[in-house]
Design an enzyme around this catalytic site. Structure first.
Site, PDB file in Angstrom:
ATOM      1  N   TRP A 177       0.851  -1.192   0.000  1.00 25.65           N
ATOM      2  CA  TRP A 177       0.000   0.000   0.000  1.00 25.65           C
ATOM      3  C   TRP A 177       0.883   1.238   0.000  1.00 25.65           C
ATOM      4  O   TRP A 177       1.924   1.269   0.680  1.00 25.65           O
ATOM      5  CB  TRP A 177      -0.880   0.016   1.249  1.00 25.65           C
TER       6      TRP A 177
ATOM      7  N   GLY B 187      -7.397   7.346   2.097  1.00 20.32           N
ATOM      8  CA  GLY B 187      -6.799   6.523   3.152  1.00 20.32           C
ATOM      9  C   GLY B 187      -7.689   6.422   4.379  1.00 20.32           C
ATOM     10  O   GLY B 187      -7.380   5.696   5.304  1.00 20.32           O
TER      11      GLY B 187
ATOM     12  N   ASP C 100     -11.015   5.398   4.716  1.00 18.78           N
ATOM     13  CA  ASP C 100     -12.057   4.767   3.911  1.00 18.78           C
ATOM     14  C   ASP C 100     -13.506   5.121   4.252  1.00 18.78           C
ATOM     15  O   ASP C 100     -14.232   5.639   3.443  1.00 18.78           O
ATOM     16  CB  ASP C 100     -11.908   3.246   3.974  1.00 18.78           C
TER      17      ASP C 100
ATOM     18  N   GLU D  97      -3.743  -2.108  14.243  1.00 19.80           N
ATOM     19  CA  GLU D  97      -3.987  -1.182  13.124  1.00 19.80           C
ATOM     20  C   GLU D  97      -4.532   0.158  13.646  1.00 19.80           C
ATOM     21  O   GLU D  97      -4.111   1.222  13.229  1.00 19.80           O
ATOM     22  CB  GLU D  97      -4.992  -1.835  12.162  1.00 19.80           C
TER      23      GLU D  97
HETATM   24  C1  GLC Z   1      -7.174   0.537   4.940  1.00 20.42           C
HETATM   25  C2  GLC Z   1      -6.933   1.954   5.429  1.00 20.42           C
HETATM   26  C3  GLC Z   1      -5.885   2.619   4.563  1.00 20.42           C
HETATM   27  C4  GLC Z   1      -4.632   1.769   4.547  1.00 20.42           C
HETATM   28  C5  GLC Z   1      -4.920   0.310   4.184  1.00 20.42           C
HETATM   29  C6  GLC Z   1      -3.737  -0.600   4.425  1.00 20.42           C
HETATM   30  O1  GLC Z   1      -7.730   0.513   3.675  1.00 20.42           O
HETATM   31  O2  GLC Z   1      -8.098   2.696   5.443  1.00 20.42           O
HETATM   32  O3  GLC Z   1      -5.594   3.903   5.014  1.00 20.42           O
HETATM   33  O4  GLC Z   1      -3.701   2.282   3.683  1.00 20.42           O
HETATM   34  O5  GLC Z   1      -5.974  -0.180   4.956  1.00 20.42           O
HETATM   35  O6  GLC Z   1      -3.289  -0.488   5.731  1.00 20.42           O
END
Ligand code: GLC
Length: 421
Positions: free
Chosen positions: A34, A162, A164, A394
């Protein structure tokens, strides 16, 4: 946890999530590279292996499109634990990828990496090679995502922010049709559904993914017709700070590129345009729905990111800081991603209330630089308390402090070693 324990666990997490030159955010739930996760994780590698830190960025840039875009996910290798995968996105050039991007913080993380690097020669070598690609990436944002020259770039998908399922997107997302085909979500195999977005949101997320493919990823077609088009206050703030950092690095290493003058001019435009995201009623910054011209109502911590960017004028800054002080005391731990007094606040559900350490690190950095050290200190103390209580999750329940979402999370490890020790 003392510093030695934090360093040891963080290193183990990064090694465990190392899939061969790139680090996955967490295994199972997010099995690819990511964009903004990797930028932060690269910084996390620095105390352990500087070459590996720089390699993280190299692998990210390997997925760059010809137009300069660096995708939000790069599918280096296949995996059946995530949906939607490359078959649904139908995108990518040298490497399969998604067709949207993510908050462009990579230049800021590279500057931070340079600051902590012991091997300055290696850092110089890597920066000189990588900076032109990052310049192209910023130029892509300004060119393709602000074709009307508004001074703020548009984002086309909540995943691009980011953040979501932030309640800031609720109203804008309602204009997006829902897909009618059936699909199987994989996130719910890993995480309790109370901590994840609802199905109706997923139906709309997928509509947008198909829409980009149907437009053949044509920049103008998408800008003109996308049912979801938002000027995200956090993304624009991160872009602003990263552009400043990119110019600083380019000057330091005497990079010559015609795009640097363009980026400098864009910074000036954003300094004015950011004020169009200020609401005199809430005395706070909000994202704007470009389809309606309305500010997104909800108060989310994204509105503090202009402080991180360093573009809040002297009249607004004390107002924003006093709001942050109140907000910080409305949940057990500071600072919740949605203001706790909101009816949409959910302290355990993803971006609707929980604490995200990387966001709070950026906001605290902004307040520290704006000379609000007490606020910055409280945010840091609370982040440390969450890590001590629950480990490397997370995100964290803003009231109970419980760890939520994925465990052994790469950016949490990175922020812990960079900010909390
Ligand atoms: C989710 C989060 C995003 C992040 C991804 C991987 O989609 O919302 O911000 O980059 O996870 O961690």
């Amino acid at each position: 946890m003392n510093s030695t324990q934090i360093l040891k666990t963080a290193h183990q997490i990064l090694q465990m999530n190392d899939f061969g030159g790139y680090t996955v955010p967490t295994q199972g739930l997010y099995p690819f590279q990511w964009n903004w996760d990797s930028a932060i994780t690269a910084l996390g590698w620095m105390p352990f292996d500087e070459a590996r830190g720089w390699q993280e960025i190299e692998m990210l840039v390997a997925g760059q499109w010809k137009n300069g875009m660096i995708p939000h996910i790069i599918f280096h290798k296949g995996s059946d634990t995530y949906f939607p995968g490359p078959d649904i996105w139908g995108a990518g050039e040298k490497l399969e990828s998604t067709s949207i991007s993510q908050p462009p913080i990579v230049a800021s993380m590279m500057l931070e990496m340079l600051r902590v690097a012991k091997d300055k020669e290696l850092a110089e070598d890597k920066l000189v090679t990588l900076l032109p690609a990052i310049i192209e990436y910023h130029l892509w944002w300004y060119r393709d995502r602000d074709p009307e020259n508004l001074g703020l770039v548009a984002s086309y998908h909540p995943w691009e922010s980011g953040m979501d399922n932030s309640p800031a997107w609720d109203e804008a997302l309602e204009a997006v049709p829902q897909v009618t085909w059936s699909y199987q979500r994989r996130d719910l195999n890993h995480v309790d559904s109370a901590e994840r977005p609802h199905k109706v949101q997923y139906d709309r997320y997928l509509y947008l993914v198909e829409f980009f493919k149907n437009c053949e990823f044509d920049a103008l077609k998408i800008y003109e017709n996308c049912p979801y088009k938002v000027q995200d206050v956090a993304l624009n703030s991160m872009l602003y700070r990263a552009s400043k950092d990119l110019l600083e690095l380019s000057i330091e290493y005497k990079i010559e590129h015609p795009g640097l003058a363009v980026i400098e001019a864009e910074l000036t435009k954003t300094q004015n345009a950011i004020n169009s995201l200020w609401s005199p009623e809430s005395e706070f910054f909000h994202s704007k729905n470009l389809r309606t011209g309305e500010l997104c109502h909800e108060m989310t911590s994204a509105g503090f990111m202009p402080v991180y960017a360093g573009i809040v004028d002297s009249e607004k800054l004390p107002k924003v800081a006093s709001l942050a002080n109140r907000w910080a005391h409305e949940s057990t731990y500071s600072l919740a991603s949605t203001i706790p007094s909101s009816s949409r606040y959910e302290p355990q559900r993803y971006w609707r209330g929980p604490i995200w350490l990387h966001i709070n690190w950026m906001i605290a950095q902004g307040f520290a630089e704006a000379e609000y050290p007490a606020l910055a200190g409280k945010m840091r103390d609370d982040a440390k308390a969450l890590l001590d209580k629950s480990g490397f999750f997370e995100y964290f329940h803003a009231d109970s402090g419980a760890g939520c979402g994925g465990d052994n999370f790469s950016w949490t490890a990175a922020i812990a070693v960079h900010w909390l020790i």
